[in-house]
Structure formats: structure tokens, C-alpha cells
Motif scaffolding. Sequence first.
Motif, PDB file in Angstrom:
ATOM      1  N   ILE A 173      -2.699  -2.299  -4.729  1.00 54.17           N
ATOM      2  CA  ILE A 173      -3.705  -3.121  -4.057  1.00 54.17           C
ATOM      3  C   ILE A 173      -3.606  -4.517  -4.673  1.00 54.17           C
ATOM      4  O   ILE A 173      -3.699  -4.666  -5.890  1.00 54.17           O
ATOM      5  CB  ILE A 173      -5.120  -2.549  -4.262  1.00 54.17           C
ATOM      6  CG1 ILE A 173      -5.181  -1.088  -3.803  1.00 54.17           C
ATOM      7  CG2 ILE A 173      -6.153  -3.392  -3.518  1.00 54.17           C
ATOM      8  CD1 ILE A 173      -6.462  -0.373  -4.210  1.00 54.17           C
ATOM      9  N   HIS A 207       0.821  -1.204   0.000  1.00 54.78           N
ATOM     10  CA  HIS A 207       0.000   0.000   0.000  1.00 54.78           C
ATOM     11  C   HIS A 207       0.861   1.263   0.000  1.00 54.78           C
ATOM     12  O   HIS A 207       0.488   2.283  -0.585  1.00 54.78           O
ATOM     13  CB  HIS A 207      -0.949  -0.014   1.205  1.00 54.78           C
ATOM     14  CG  HIS A 207      -1.891  -1.182   1.176  1.00 54.78           C
ATOM     15  ND1 HIS A 207      -2.622  -1.596   2.284  1.00 54.78           N
ATOM     16  CD2 HIS A 207      -2.211  -2.051   0.174  1.00 54.78           C
ATOM     17  CE1 HIS A 207      -3.357  -2.648   1.941  1.00 54.78           C
ATOM     18  NE2 HIS A 207      -3.119  -2.949   0.680  1.00 54.78           N
ATOM     19  N   TYR A 245      -7.370   0.208  -0.303  1.00 53.67           N
ATOM     20  CA  TYR A 245      -6.399  -0.542   0.500  1.00 53.67           C
ATOM     21  C   TYR A 245      -7.093  -1.442   1.517  1.00 53.67           C
ATOM     22  O   TYR A 245      -6.648  -2.560   1.789  1.00 53.67           O
ATOM     23  CB  TYR A 245      -5.439   0.421   1.202  1.00 53.67           C
ATOM     24  CG  TYR A 245      -4.605   1.248   0.258  1.00 53.67           C
ATOM     25  CD1 TYR A 245      -4.033   0.677  -0.874  1.00 53.67           C
ATOM     26  CD2 TYR A 245      -4.396   2.608   0.481  1.00 53.67           C
ATOM     27  CE1 TYR A 245      -3.272   1.425  -1.755  1.00 53.67           C
ATOM     28  CE2 TYR A 245      -3.626   3.371  -0.393  1.00 53.67           C
ATOM     29  CZ  TYR A 245      -3.067   2.778  -1.510  1.00 53.67           C
ATOM     30  OH  TYR A 245      -2.316   3.522  -2.373  1.00 53.67           O
TER      31      TYR A 245
END
Length: 363
Positions: A161, A156, A225
Motif C-alpha cells: 500500500i 496491490h 488497498y
Amino acid sequence: MHRFSPKITKLHESVSQQTQLGQMCGSKELFRDRYEIIRILGRGGFGITFLARNALLPGKPLCVIKQLCPKTSSTKSLQKASERFEKEAKTLGQLGSHSQIPMLLDYFEGNGEFYLVQEYVRGSTLAREVRRTGRKSEAAVKQFLQELLPVLKYLHKNHVIHRDIKPQNLLRCEDDQRFVLIDFGAVKEKLAEACENSSYKNVSTNFIGTMGFAPPEQFSLRPVYASDIYALGVTAIYLLTGKGPLEFEHDRNTGEICWQKEVNVSQGFAQILSKMVKVSLEERFKTADEVMRALNLQGYIPTLNNCLTTQPPKNPNQTQREKLPIYIPPVKRTAIAIREWQAKFRSTKPQEDLHNYITQVSN
């Protein structure tokens, strides 16, 4: 000699008929004049994975070749897909410096198909491990999270992702027992977005992830995230219970997994896992750091409870009033001291000694 189940054998035959690499499996012919294709490792909705050897390097090291097949008849969309593939491949190359992410060794394209060549990690997936040895203890799952959360933080921080965290995409390395995260969905998603073919415009095809492990916002093609945190939480529940997310009942009001009656864990750990898999983004952990802090704090709770409940021993003969400190004003303290002096020295001390004693006590 590798023995395949009928399902794998049928897959091998199907892929062999459809792809160049499938036809090269087990032959001495080299792909791109260097890669010896050994066998098929797996196939998903967006591509096929092969085990291969680099015949030009000393020792002919093993590697993994991922063939991505975004079928499109549009030259414009193919060019767009090519640009996105190169960009995402470079990002994967930067991530590979982490010991828990396979290193990207090469990437290239040809005939409308895209290829990633990655380090081969010898080991078993967590899905296979649970099937073989059974579900994990609370302590083992906590340790798993402690090892994986820093990997998420690293991804992240680099604006990536994963999109497809699940037991099948987590390997336990045979050499040193570390967990390795494989099969990133980012490249697949970018290629799918670039294709203008109608078959890639519907949600069911464009969606990258796995049913049950992906949270609602990912189905809406808006992963964040916290989507990876949800998938990691569901994976932890799988390790505890041995059950996949689609095997559980779901709360009709919230849509959340009803997993807690399947296993006994401490209340604090249950609260952490439940917050990891909240359907609502507002209620879910936002960052890997937040989960790590909660896990670390949970480890201190027994000690804190002991500190909070520790009290001095009680004297059954002591009244509540006697337990409290009594405040005596200075003037009263002086008067008490005078009376005590008078009682002790009335017959033996002269008057001036009384005056001196009063002065000392007052000061």
C-alpha cells in the motif's frame, strides 16, 4: 546555477546544521566514498531527500538519497527498526522493475539512520504542473487515471500500500511524459511502528500520509488497498479543480468532499470519482480493477444509449393494433385459402383441383 526561495534557503541552512549529508552539500567530499551530495530536494516529518551523483560510475549519474531518521534511544527498538527497514527495502527493490516506479539502487544504515538510494527521475510534480498551467480537462484526468490505476494494481498485487499518493508524489517524466509514483510511505510506517520511543506512539506522529488525501481508516493506522484508491480520487479532483482537499466544504453527515459544484464533468465520471472518495469503505471501490472497469464502461455509455433509443420510423397512418403481429390459427388460414381459391377459380376449375389445393394448404 540553482536559485532557491527564502523558504528553501532556510531549510537548507537548517538541514546543513543538523545532518551529515546536509553539511556535505556542494562540497567535494563523498558520502560512503561514492556519493557526491548536490542539494536538498525536500524534507518531511520522517526524513530528508537529497539529490546526489554516483562519482564511481561512468558519467556520474544522478540519484536520490532518502535519509530516514526514526529517532529512538532503545537498542531493542533500533534493532527491530533495522530488520523492518531491510525487509521493506527489499520489497521496494522488487517493485522498481516497473517503469512507473523509481528503481532502488542501494540501501544501508548507519548511526541509527537509514538510507535509500533511488533512481532520479527528471521531471515536474503534478502539483507544480497545475500551478504553472492550470487545472486539467475531464479527458486529461481520465487519461491520468487510466495510466495510474495499473500501477496501483501492480502495487496491490505485490501486497504494498503506497499510503501517500498526492500531486507532490507524482512526477511527469520529462523524457517520455509518463507518470511516476514516488516516495512510498510503507518503509516510513514500518520504521515508525518499530520504534518504542513515546514520541512515535501517538497517532499524529505514527500516521504516515497527508491530511485530506488520506482516508479515515488510514488515520486509525489501518490502511487497506482502497486507501490508495481514495487518495488517487482526491488527486484527480485536485487536477480537475486546482483545489486541495482541505479547501473544499465537507458534507456534515458523511464527511465527504463537496467538489462537484466546482467543475462541470459528465454525470458518469462524477459518479466514478465520488465512489473513489467515499468515506465509507463499504461504498468505496475496493480494487483498481473495479475503477478501470467503471471507466471503460463509461466510455461505452453514449453508444449504448444510442442503441437503446433507436426505434423504427413511425407511420402516422398506422394504428397501434396494426403495429402488432397478428396470429392466425392453421384451420383459419386453410379456410381463408379455400375462400380465395373459390372466388378465383369457381367457374374454371374442376372439383378435384379444389381437393388437391386444400390438401397442399393443410400440409
